[in-house]
Enzyme design. Structure first.
Site, PDB file in Angstrom:
ATOM      1  N   CYS A 126      -1.536   3.772  -6.535  1.00  0.00           N
ATOM      2  CA  CYS A 126      -2.263   3.088  -5.454  1.00  0.00           C
ATOM      3  C   CYS A 126      -2.438   1.653  -5.914  1.00  0.00           C
ATOM      4  O   CYS A 126      -2.768   1.403  -7.088  1.00  0.00           O
ATOM      5  CB  CYS A 126      -3.620   3.751  -5.211  1.00  0.00           C
ATOM      6  SG  CYS A 126      -4.722   2.801  -4.119  1.00  0.00           S
ATOM      7  N   CYS A 147       0.863  -1.177   0.000  1.00  0.00           N
ATOM      8  CA  CYS A 147       0.000   0.000   0.000  1.00  0.00           C
ATOM      9  C   CYS A 147       0.899   1.226   0.000  1.00  0.00           C
ATOM     10  O   CYS A 147       1.726   1.378   0.921  1.00  0.00           O
ATOM     11  CB  CYS A 147      -0.899  -0.022   1.239  1.00  0.00           C
ATOM     12  SG  CYS A 147      -1.858   1.489   1.516  1.00  0.00           S
TER      13      CYS A 147
END
Length: 284
Positions: A199, A87
């Site tokens: 992302c 992440c």
């Protein structure tokens, strides 16, 4: 120096029986896990999603740091030999703190700005980074761009809603095309050579973006670089698993966990991995 506790775990158990941990706020890190399954076929994995707090991109840094630390404590019960923070937002906020606290390998992620800039040096095209609002606000992102962007060619666009689309496994083409067209309407896409998916949720929408964007634009994300680094670190520490041996768990096994302990979400993670593998034409 690796702490004695970690040495003891490695000595007590065969390296092949130890897992590689993956962590994300939700489904996004599955795009990185899929790459790891392809490049590290002898390994077994545990994947944890912080479903109680997804999405991270709209939270405060202090909140995210607390969520990540708590989740890592749970992952440690699985006897991992390395951890991937799959992440970008969590990496930018928590990876430095985690490395101070733990001495096993911790691999983080950052938007693939450097390779994107290098790809465009010859053609003079610009780079567009798509990421969560929190990632784009972090000083680490600004420092990264400042370090690699010699000619001021990098632009950024937050796409917070895209995480929710992914979490819902929403691939409705009409809805997604309308969303991307709206978000990109103020950009002259002819001047861009590369779009960075900053992302880990966003690569689920690569195929839609490839159809929508001009054909000269390349799409890149950080999955390949992250897994390449993971493999390098495991090799340096003699932590790579050997090929399957009698009595070992089936290689390529993934244990899915989530902070909400929701069985339905575990099934969703399994389905998301299948969907992404199909999109990438990776046969696990």
């Amino acid at each position: 120096m690796v702490p004695s506790r970690f040495n003891t775990i490695v000595e007590r158990k065969k390296v092949s029986s130890l897992k590689i941990g993956f962590f994300d706020s939700g489904l996004g890190g599955i795009t990185v896990l899929s790459e790891a399954l392809r490049r590290l076929p002898n390994e077994n994995f545990v994947y944890m999603a912080d479903t109680l707090h997804v999405p991270y991109g709209t939270k405060t840094p202090q909140e995210v740091l607390g969520y990540v630390k708590a989740s890592v404590q749970t992952i440690l019960k699985e006897d991992i030999k390395a951890l991937v923070i799959a992440c970008n937002t969590a990496t930018s906020i928590a990876v430095a703190e985690l490395r101070k606290e733990y001495k096993f390998p911790i691999i983080g992620m950052e938007p693939a700005v450097k390779p994107a800039v290098e790809m465009n040096r010859a053609n003079g095209k610009r780079v567009l980074v798509l990421a969560t609002p929190l990632t784009l606000k972090q000083s680490g992102y600004a420092a990264l761009v400042s370090r690699v962007d010699d000619h001021g060619s990098v632009d950024s666009l937050p796409l917070p809603e895209l995480v929710q689309y992914c979490e819902q496994l929403n691939f409705d083409r009409t809805e997604l095309f309308n969303y991307f067209n709206h978000k990109l309407s103020s950009f002259n896409l002819d001047v861009y050579g590369t779009v960075v998916l900053g992302c880990t949720h966003y690569p689920f929408y690569k195929e839609i973006l490839r159809e929508l964007l001009p054909s000269h634009i390349q799409l890149i994300d950080g999955s390949q670089g992250t897994v390449k680094r993971l493999k390098q670190v495991l090799s340096e520490r003699n932590l790579l698993a050997s090929p399957l041996t009698t009595g070992q768990l089936q290689e390529g096994h993934v244990t899915f966990l989530c902070t909400s302990q929701d069985k339905a979400y575990v099934h969703k993670m399994e389905r998301a991995l299948e969907i992404y593998a199909e999109h990438e034409k990776i046969y696990l």
